[in-house]
Design a protein around this motif. Structure first.
Motif, PDB file in Angstrom:
ATOM      1  N   SER A 119     -37.022 132.321  63.129  1.00  0.00           N
ATOM      2  CA  SER A 119     -37.504 131.004  63.530  1.00  0.00           C
ATOM      3  C   SER A 119     -36.645 130.434  64.652  1.00  0.00           C
ATOM      4  O   SER A 119     -35.414 130.521  64.627  1.00  0.00           O
ATOM      5  CB  SER A 119     -37.478 130.047  62.336  1.00  0.00           C
ATOM      6  OG  SER A 119     -37.894 128.758  62.712  1.00  0.00           O
ATOM      7  N   THR A 120     -37.308 129.819  65.630  1.00  0.00           N
ATOM      8  CA  THR A 120     -36.608 129.150  66.726  1.00  0.00           C
ATOM      9  C   THR A 120     -36.678 127.637  66.608  1.00  0.00           C
ATOM     10  O   THR A 120     -36.212 126.915  67.488  1.00  0.00           O
ATOM     11  CB  THR A 120     -37.201 129.576  68.077  1.00  0.00           C
ATOM     12  OG1 THR A 120     -38.591 129.185  68.126  1.00  0.00           O
ATOM     13  CG2 THR A 120     -37.092 131.078  68.278  1.00  0.00           C
ATOM     14  N   GLY A 121     -37.255 127.143  65.524  1.00  0.00           N
ATOM     15  CA  GLY A 121     -37.370 125.705  65.332  1.00  0.00           C
ATOM     16  C   GLY A 121     -38.377 125.399  64.253  1.00  0.00           C
ATOM     17  O   GLY A 121     -38.886 126.295  63.573  1.00  0.00           O
ATOM     18  N   SER A 122     -38.663 124.118  64.079  1.00  0.00           N
ATOM     19  CA  SER A 122     -39.640 123.701  63.080  1.00  0.00           C
ATOM     20  C   SER A 122     -40.497 122.575  63.630  1.00  0.00           C
ATOM     21  O   SER A 122     -40.044 121.769  64.449  1.00  0.00           O
ATOM     22  CB  SER A 122     -38.941 123.257  61.788  1.00  0.00           C
ATOM     23  OG  SER A 122     -37.973 122.263  62.048  1.00  0.00           O
ATOM     24  N   ALA A 123     -41.746 122.546  63.187  1.00  0.00           N
ATOM     25  CA  ALA A 123     -42.680 121.493  63.570  1.00  0.00           C
ATOM     26  C   ALA A 123     -43.178 120.813  62.303  1.00  0.00           C
ATOM     27  O   ALA A 123     -43.706 121.482  61.409  1.00  0.00           O
ATOM     28  CB  ALA A 123     -43.846 122.068  64.364  1.00  0.00           C
TER      29      ALA A 123
END
Length: 277
Positions: free
Chosen positions: A77-81
């Motif tokens: 994962s490179t981030g979260s939304a």
């Protein structure tokens, strides 16, 4: 002073109209949250199987309670939304937002369930929605970029988060947003003092004064509920990095389902505009 024979029926009708108007105002005042929040409820014993059908997994808090649904990133994962949805339905019906975001980038997607929606206990209000969003935001990995995506009334929730966490949110996407909910209420009920009756006074325009990250605005040009002017005003008043896309012929419910290609452009805008990237 005596009234003429013809004046008496007129005065009586006028009195009845005033009494009726007062009753309507009182009914709107008392039952306004039932007019604003239109949750779909799903029995707790079947909700996880329904989630599986939508490609979503349970998202739980530290107490083991389901607070929403998630799509883990494909690979690292490179981030979260975090998605905060509109006033109708429930989180499980937002796979049309979650899936394209998930397919557009290597991010984990989380859809918050509001209190009183789906199988989540509680009652919806500004206080309960913002509290639920705060809890959800704190559960997102803090070492990676965190993005907030809102739909309709969720703009109020998203912008409250932006006000409270201005340095921690790497980007906002506001789908069919508004500047202040009180003006939307007045637009919906022009013959009532709705602006003054409203309890849940979401005010995205005021909240965004504390936020300076990139914001993507998506406005429906034929929005029959909020009206396109509300989104345009919010865009015009925002001083940070911003982009607006207006869909001229689209109604209120027509623009949230965008393809992955559209979301890739949003991620590109966020990443080149955010100081945290």
């Amino acid at each position: 002073m005596k009234h003429s024979f013809f004046e008496r029926p007129f005065i009586r009708v006028l009195q009845l109209l005033v009494i009726g108007y007062v009753f309507v105002v009182l009914a709107v005042l008392i039952f306004q949250r039932r007019l604003i929040y239109l949750p779909t409820k799903i029995p707790a014993d079947v909700i996880e199987s329904v989630a599986t059908e939508h490609g979503l997994a349970p998202w739980k808090n530290s107490a083991g309670q389901i607070i929403g649904w998630k799509m883990p990133a494909s690979g690292a994962s490179t981030g979260s939304a975090l998605i905060v949805h509109g006033n109708a339905g429930c989180a499980l019906s937002r796979d049309y937002i979650a899936r394209p975001i998930h397919d557009a980038a290597a991010v984990s997607v989380f859809v918050l369930e509001y209190p009183g929606y789906g199988a989540r206990p509680g009652s919806p209000s500004k206080t309960s929605l913002v509290a639920a969003a705060e809890e959800a935001f704190e559960l997102l990995p803090a070492n990676l970029p965190r993005y907030i995506v809102s739909e309709s009334i969720g703009a109020g929730v998203a912008c409250e988060l932006a006000k409270n966490h201005p340095a921690e949110i790497s980007g906002l996407a506001l789908l069919v947003p508004y500047d202040t909910l009180a003006l939307v209420a007045q637009r919906q009920m022009p013959f009532l003092p709705a602006y003054f009756l409203l309890f849940d006074r979401f005010n995205p325009a005021e909240c965004l004064k504390s936020y300076h990250g990139p914001v993507k605005f998506a406005v429906a040009g034929a929005d029959e509920i909020i009206g396109p002017a509300a989104g345009r005003r919010l865009f015009s008043g925002y001083a940070g990095p911003k982009e607006m896309q207006e869909f001229p012929q689209a109604g209120h419910n027509d623009i949230a389902a965008q393809p992955p290609e559209w979301w890739r452009e949003v991620f590109s805008f966020w990443q080149r505009s955010s100081p945290r990237q």
